[in-house]
Design a protein around this motif. Structure first.
Motif, PDB file in Angstrom:
ATOM      1  N   GLU A   2       8.965  -7.518   4.333  1.00 19.01           N
ATOM      2  CA  GLU A   2       8.041  -7.150   3.232  1.00 19.01           C
ATOM      3  C   GLU A   2       6.866  -8.056   3.650  1.00 19.01           C
ATOM      4  O   GLU A   2       7.040  -9.319   4.108  1.00 19.01           O
ATOM      5  N   THR A  62       4.914  -1.743  -3.120  1.00 20.13           N
ATOM      6  CA  THR A  62       5.142  -2.172  -4.588  1.00 20.13           C
ATOM      7  C   THR A  62       3.712  -1.652  -5.125  1.00 20.13           C
ATOM      8  O   THR A  62       2.744  -1.658  -4.429  1.00 20.13           O
ATOM      9  N   ARG A  63       3.627  -1.772  -6.279  1.00 22.25           N
ATOM     10  CA  ARG A  63       2.497  -1.542  -7.116  1.00 22.25           C
ATOM     11  C   ARG A  63       1.433  -2.733  -6.743  1.00 22.25           C
ATOM     12  O   ARG A  63       0.486  -2.590  -6.869  1.00 22.25           O
ATOM     13  N   GLY A 108      11.752  -1.108  -7.164  1.00 26.59           N
ATOM     14  CA  GLY A 108      10.447  -1.255  -7.462  1.00 26.59           C
ATOM     15  C   GLY A 108       9.611  -0.774  -6.533  1.00 26.59           C
ATOM     16  O   GLY A 108       8.187  -1.089  -6.634  1.00 26.59           O
ATOM     17  N   ALA A 109       9.795   0.173  -5.720  1.00 24.71           N
ATOM     18  CA  ALA A 109       8.822   0.952  -4.834  1.00 24.71           C
ATOM     19  C   ALA A 109       7.789   1.534  -5.724  1.00 24.71           C
ATOM     20  O   ALA A 109       8.210   2.364  -6.589  1.00 24.71           O
ATOM     21  N   TRP A 110       6.571   1.867  -5.341  1.00 21.96           N
ATOM     22  CA  TRP A 110       5.675   2.493  -5.983  1.00 21.96           C
ATOM     23  C   TRP A 110       5.322   3.895  -5.128  1.00 21.96           C
ATOM     24  O   TRP A 110       5.020   4.922  -5.677  1.00 21.96           O
TER      25      TRP A 110
END
Length: 486
Positions: free
Chosen positions: A210, A419-420, A445-447
């Motif tokens: 990440e 993510t967002r 939580g992936a956008w």
């Protein structure tokens, strides 16, 4: 009459096992020659050699701090129905099934605990006292007035449970997972390695890097294969890249390196970026063929066919009724009827038989040019799309996947996601399918998310070390995504 029936019932239960008072939420103490059991609004007193003083009934005797379950049943201690219990397990799943006297009216629930977990069951389930719990898991069972409480302990592990009802016949199912602990390791400012679980609702372990910032570059050379770590030996992390022809090592799909088109689109979703701003989509790509006298004609590319189509992936290209010019090093090597077999290192221009866009013969110069619209400095095609703006987007039929079977197989999956808030993920999953991975990434939580080449190619290297489990020897690949510090 009712008392007689009760005594008869209890006389048949004298052989029942005695259980510690704490199993029922009661405290035991001795006072004035009597044994006293108190808790949950109940007080029981037994005088050895005399009998029960509170309540004054002919009930089975205790043995010190140990009480017969049937005594508490007879007193109406339990305010919930009794349920039978069955057990089963496979892999890291332990399943408990409660057989209910009536349909369960509660809603499904789930929870996670690190080393310790409590689960409440709104039924009396004495069968849990003899459950064959998995190795490494300690279970404490409490049979209380308003239900059975499980306290589960597995130091160093992650515990996950799901509780949901079934009908016909009525049942309540408890799925319990004993999982390896999650991992977190700092790599650089704003960059960390993580091993986490996404729940689909089954647990799916992900191995990911990440990054809040950094430099992401596509690396590799067409027709040459190497382990991802060797394609970028100085990178913090390297994830395998897009698809390639297994026979020749020719890349399949768009690949733009520092503004230069290395490989042309194949009709699947691509990752496109400048700096640390990322986009996903089917590339809008403009391709032009320049002829021997400077003539120029717009052409389709690979799956994006037109009257004139450039083919850049080895294999059978073109259709009946077409003709193709096979080009190597910007020179026409052959003019052949289609379909024709395109070798590695060559590209072909197909056109209606006898109707080239301009006069062509063997030896003529023929060049292919292309650019993204809008232009991006970097791009790498993968596919299928998994998540788009926070929604499930897996639909291989919308992309150029002629054989869906590889996307239905359970295998390691590689993906790029963010993510967002803009945190980038380079990740590999344990064996699963792309559709399940898409659901897991959404839950995490992936956008946006895009699958890269999977199966035997799926590899995440961190500082030269392969972090995802791999059966056998890691597979050399043609392209990869390399993450460098900011």
């Amino acid at each position: 009459m009712r008392l007689f029936a009760l005594l008869l019932f209890l006389s048949l239960a004298l052989g029942q096992a005695l259980l510690p008072a704490r199993t029922f939420g009661l405290e035991f103490r001795e006072a004035g020659g009597a044994w006293i059991y108190e808790g949950e609004g109940v007080r029981l007193v037994y005088v050895p050699g005399v009998g029960w003083a509170e309540p004054p009934l002919e009930l089975p005797p205790p043995e010190g701090e140990r009480l017969p379950l049937e005594v508490l049943k007879a007193l109406g201690y339990f305010q919930v129905p009794e349920a039978g219990a069955r057990y089963g397990g496979q892999g890291r799943l332990f399943r408990l099934v409660l057989d209910l006297p009536a349909p369960h009216l509660g809603s499904p629930e789930e929870g996670v605990g690190r080393g310790r977990l409590e689960v409440g069951l709104p039924y009396l389930v004495p069968g849990l006292l003899s459950a064959p719990w998995p190795q490494g898991l300690a279970a404490e069972v409490r049979l209380l007035p308003r239900g059975t409480r499980l306290t589960l302990k597995a130091p160093g592990s992650l515990l996950r449970y799901r509780l949901f009802p079934l009908e016909n016949p009525p049942r309540l199912v408890l799925d319990l997972y004993l999982l390896l602990p999650e991992v977190e390791e700092a790599l650089a400012p704003g960059v960390r390695y993580r091993e986490v679980y996404a729940f689909t609702p089954e647990p799916l372990r992900l191995y990911l890097v990440e990054a809040e910032r950094g430099r992401l570059l596509p690396v590799g050379t067409p027709l040459k294969r190497a382990l991802p770590k060797d394609l970028a030996p100085d990178a913090l992390a390297v994830l395998n890249g897009g698809y390639f022809d297994p026979k020749t090592g020719a890349p399949i799909g768009l690949w733009v390196q520092d503004g230069v088109t290395v490989s042309y689109p194949f009709g699947r979703t691509a990752l496109m970026w400048d700096g640390f701003q990322f986009f996903l989509g089917l590339p809008r790509f403009e391709a032009v063929v320049a002829g021997p006298k400077g003539e120029r004609v717009r052409v389709g590319v690979n799956a994006s066919r037109a009257r004139y189509t450039a083919h850049t992936v080895p294999g059978v290209v073109g259709r009946e009724g077409e003709e193709g010019a096979v080009v190597v090093a910007d020179r026409v090597q052959a003019l052949l009827p289609a379909p024709l077999d395109l070798p590695a290192g060559a590209w072909a221009l197909t056109f209606p038989r006898g109707l080239p866009p301009f006069p062509l013969k063997v030896g003529d110069r023929l060049s292919l040019y292309g650019r993204l619209d809008p232009p991006f400095r970097y791009a790498l095609e993968g596919g299928p799309l998994l998540v788009q703006e926070g929604r499930y987007a897996f639909d291989p039929a919308r992309e150029n996947f002629k054989d869906p079977r590889p996307l239905q197989a359970v295998a390691p999956q590689a993906a790029v996601a963010w993510t967002r808030e803009g945190r980038l993920w380079l990740l590999v999953s344990e064996p699963t399918t792309p559709g399940v991975l898409a659901r897991g990434l959404l839950a995490l939580g992936a956008w946006n998310a895009l699958r890269m080449d999977g199966g035997g190619s799926a590899q995440l290297w961190v500082r030269g070390r392969l972090r995802n489990p791999y059966q056998g020897s890691p597979r050399p690949v043609v392209s990869a995504l390399a993450l460098y510090p900011p």
